[in-house]
Design an enzyme around this catalytic site. Structure first.
Site, PDB file in Angstrom:
ATOM      1  N   GLY A 184      20.428  19.723  -1.437  1.00  0.00           N
ATOM      2  CA  GLY A 184      20.292  18.340  -1.886  1.00  0.00           C
ATOM      3  C   GLY A 184      20.379  17.436  -0.685  1.00  0.00           C
ATOM      4  O   GLY A 184      20.870  17.854   0.365  1.00  0.00           O
ATOM      5  N   ASN A 216      21.564  14.202   1.802  1.00  0.00           N
ATOM      6  CA  ASN A 216      22.899  13.712   2.174  1.00  0.00           C
ATOM      7  C   ASN A 216      23.430  12.798   1.079  1.00  0.00           C
ATOM      8  O   ASN A 216      22.689  11.958   0.555  1.00  0.00           O
ATOM      9  CB  ASN A 216      22.826  12.927   3.496  1.00  0.00           C
ATOM     10  CG  ASN A 216      22.552  13.848   4.670  1.00  0.00           C
ATOM     11  OD1 ASN A 216      22.878  15.028   4.622  1.00  0.00           O
ATOM     12  ND2 ASN A 216      21.944  13.306   5.707  1.00  0.00           N
ATOM     13  N   GLY A 217      24.704  12.971   0.727  1.00  0.00           N
ATOM     14  CA  GLY A 217      25.323  12.123  -0.294  1.00  0.00           C
ATOM     15  C   GLY A 217      24.974  12.543  -1.707  1.00  0.00           C
ATOM     16  O   GLY A 217      25.208  11.790  -2.664  1.00  0.00           O
ATOM     17  N   GLY A 259      26.271  14.996  -3.346  1.00  0.00           N
ATOM     18  CA  GLY A 259      27.446  15.509  -4.056  1.00  0.00           C
ATOM     19  C   GLY A 259      27.688  17.001  -3.867  1.00  0.00           C
ATOM     20  O   GLY A 259      28.500  17.590  -4.597  1.00  0.00           O
ATOM     21  N   LYS A 260      27.013  17.624  -2.904  1.00  0.00           N
ATOM     22  CA  LYS A 260      27.152  19.078  -2.706  1.00  0.00           C
ATOM     23  C   LYS A 260      28.598  19.457  -2.345  1.00  0.00           C
ATOM     24  O   LYS A 260      29.217  20.294  -3.002  1.00  0.00           O
ATOM     25  CB  LYS A 260      26.224  19.573  -1.564  1.00  0.00           C
ATOM     26  CG  LYS A 260      24.767  19.229  -1.733  1.00  0.00           C
ATOM     27  CD  LYS A 260      23.916  19.805  -0.628  1.00  0.00           C
ATOM     28  CE  LYS A 260      24.173  19.205   0.737  1.00  0.00           C
ATOM     29  NZ  LYS A 260      23.746  17.812   0.906  1.00  0.00           N
ATOM     30  N   SER A 261      29.118  18.819  -1.293  1.00  0.00           N
ATOM     31  CA  SER A 261      30.492  19.140  -0.866  1.00  0.00           C
ATOM     32  C   SER A 261      31.503  18.693  -1.910  1.00  0.00           C
ATOM     33  O   SER A 261      32.512  19.374  -2.139  1.00  0.00           O
ATOM     34  CB  SER A 261      30.805  18.457   0.467  1.00  0.00           C
ATOM     35  OG  SER A 261      29.960  18.973   1.461  1.00  0.00           O
ATOM     36  N   GLU A 301      27.927  24.008   4.629  1.00  0.00           N
ATOM     37  CA  GLU A 301      27.192  23.671   5.865  1.00  0.00           C
ATOM     38  C   GLU A 301      27.910  24.237   7.092  1.00  0.00           C
ATOM     39  O   GLU A 301      28.316  23.487   7.978  1.00  0.00           O
ATOM     40  CB  GLU A 301      27.028  22.155   5.988  1.00  0.00           C
ATOM     41  CG  GLU A 301      26.438  21.546   4.727  1.00  0.00           C
ATOM     42  CD  GLU A 301      25.381  20.492   4.987  1.00  0.00           C
ATOM     43  OE1 GLU A 301      24.710  20.568   6.012  1.00  0.00           O
ATOM     44  OE2 GLU A 301      25.243  19.603   4.134  1.00  0.00           O
TER      45      GLU A 301
END
Lengths: 275, 246
Positions: free
Chosen positions: B38, B40-41, B43-45, B158
């Site tokens: 997805g 940046n931003g 919501g993956k992390s 990441e």
């Protein structure tokens, strides 16, 4: 007066015993505080201790019991700092600043209400280890044992939390419980350190020995031990020097800590150049 | 029948009143290799931090190894490698050995620590302080820590940002080998869909909510995904996946 004669005085022996215990407590807790960028908590809690001592003295409690009587208020304040810092709505340093100002302001106002600037209250600003009493020695011993148990029992978890709190939480470590215990023990350490070094120098006792030990670039376990060694040496030599040279003990202890830091820092800089 | 290692139901997470994750429901089964991608931003992390109990969701349920997150205690089954350490002090006095030992257990199995140090080729760094190492060496130490407990679930957030190509390839090869030979479930989070195409079998594409969830075959044949990514990007990702999995 010879060193043997100095050491034969009961009040000097009491001062050394309490001083070594309190120095070890501050040095151990200081490692976790410095590495977690909570160094200023000592300063904040010291100012709150000033306000708490003012409350205790205003209540007419005997100066003999001031240390113990001030403890609950300072512990409550440390929990308030914990709550504010973990809410993420206020930055940690700002939260410490708010309660720190409140503590010192309350101290000054209460001192004024009690009929001017109270001599007893201001004697706590600079501390006097030579007046340490039996109750305070017992309290130091109990807290030293509690800190030792805290570190030995939770060593793995404390190491993880100090390394990275998020990573520790991903390992299932109950970081909140550990943090609350750390804040409470630091509050007690701040009140006890007030006795040896004075309110003005509480943060120095929590920050300087760990900072000196960190310059050695050794393992975590050895850093804790080195911090305790630097702290206790400063207290032992500080008390003896203050007695022999008629200097204030608190100031002498802190100056010795700064000297240790400068020496280690200097050696660290010079050694690679000589190789 | 493969066991559900992770299950989320209608997971929603808010930060300062803004919904960062909206109604996320998905399963990860034992032995899966899932790529979470997805922008940046997206919501993956945040999703991973909710699953690991680092962040608390506003609503929804999370199950790990069949147990609700609140009751889950077998954390040594999970090896987590964060993108970067949130609060590493440059003078942190932890040696590489001490860091790897964190992953073993409270007593520390010295043979297992040595094996992990050898696997990640950092045995010669074992007594160096973690803060003194380069980013690549730190990440190798962190991977050794994550693998030390012999986890059944590996989560990489990441992990290879700023690593050289050889070290990066080595990272992914280890994960793939564990997945194929030992059945370790792997979740790889990256904004680089190409990397996921190389290694993962399943894709979860997030943009605050789930945009796509399924196998790469479904992804490659989806006209919706072609519209979302553009047909050229979709083709490149699918080509990489096919080449790796021949």
């Amino acid at each position: 007066m010879s060193l043997i004669e100095v050491l034969s005085f009961t009040f000097v022996q009491r001062a050394l015993l309490a001083g070594i215990l309190i120095a070890a407590i501050a040095a151990i807790l200081g490692i976790f505080l410095v590495l977690r960028r909570l160094s200023l908590i000592g300063d904040g809690l010291a100012h709150i201790t000033f306000g708490s001592v003012a409350v205790v003295l205003l209540a007419g409690i005997s100066p003999f019991y001031v240390t113990i009587s001030a403890l609950p208020l300072v512990m409550l304040a440390s929990l308030a700092i914990f709550k504010l810092t973990s809410s993420k709505k206020i930055h940690g340093d700002a939260a410490i600043g708010i309660l720190s100002s409140a503590g010192i302001a309350a101290g000054i106002v209460l001192a004024s209400l009690s009929g001017g600037y109270n001599v007893d209250l201001f004697s706590y600003l600079f501390g006097n280890i030579l007046t340490v009493n039996q109750t305070e020695i017992m309290l130091s011993l109990i807290i030293f044992a509690a800190v030792l148990c805290y570190v030995l029992f939770f060593y793995h978890d404390l190491f993880a939390v100090t390394f990275d709190e998020e990573l520790a939480r991903s390992m299932g470590i109950k970081t909140k419980k550990l943090n609350i215990l750390l804040f409470l023990l630091t509050a007690i350490a701040a009140v006890l350190t007030m006795k040896i070094a004075g309110i003005m120098m509480v943060s120095a006792m929590l920050i300087l020995p760990p900072l000196t030990a960190l310059q050695l670039s050794i393992s975590f376990r050895k850093t804790i031990i080195a911090s305790v060694i630097f702290s206790t040496l400063s207290v032992i030599f500080g008390i003896i020097a203050s007695f022999l040279l008629n200097l204030p003990a608190g100031g002498t202890i802190v100056i010795l800590n700064i000297l240790f830091l400068l020496i280690i820092f200097g050696v660290k800089k010079i050694l690679p150049a000589l190789r | 029948m493969p066991v559900n290692i992770i299950r989320t139901e209608n997971l929603t997470f808010c930060y300062n009143g803004i919904e960062v994750l909206q109604d996320i429901s998905f399963n990860v089964r034992q032995g899966d290799y899932l790529g979470v991608a997805g922008p940046n931003g997206s919501g993956k992390s945040t999703l991973i931090k909710n699953i690991l109990g680092i962040l608390e969701p506003r609503q929804g349920n999370i199950y790990l190894f069949g147990q609700p997150l609140s009751a889950f205690r077998q954390w040594s089954k999970i090896g987590y490698l964060p993108q970067r350490l949130a609060s590493l002090h440059s003078h942190f006095p932890g040696t590489v050995r001490e860091i790897v030992q964190l992953g073993v257990d409270r007593k520390g199995d010295s043979r297992e620590i040595k094996r992990m140090l050898q696997l990640m080729d950092i045995e010669h760094l074992s007594s160096r302080l973690i803060g003194e190492l380069s980013y690549g060496e730190q990440q190798r130490a962190m991977l050794a820590r994550a693998l030390a407990s012999k986890p059944e679930l590996l989560i990489f957030d990441e992990p290879t940002t700023a690593l050289d190509p050889q070290t990066r390839e080595n990272f992914y090869s280890i994960a793939q080998e564990l997945n194929r030979q030992q059945g370790t479930t792997v979740i790889l989070i990256t904004h680089d869909t190409g990397v996921i195409g190389n290694y993962a079998r399943y894709l979860l594409y997030l943009d605050k909510k789930i945009v796509f969830s399924g196998t790469f075959e479904n992804f490659c044949s989806s006209p919706e995904m072609a519209g979302f990514f553009g047909p050229v990007s979709q083709h490149i990702i699918c080509h990489q996946h096919d080449r790796r999995n021949i």
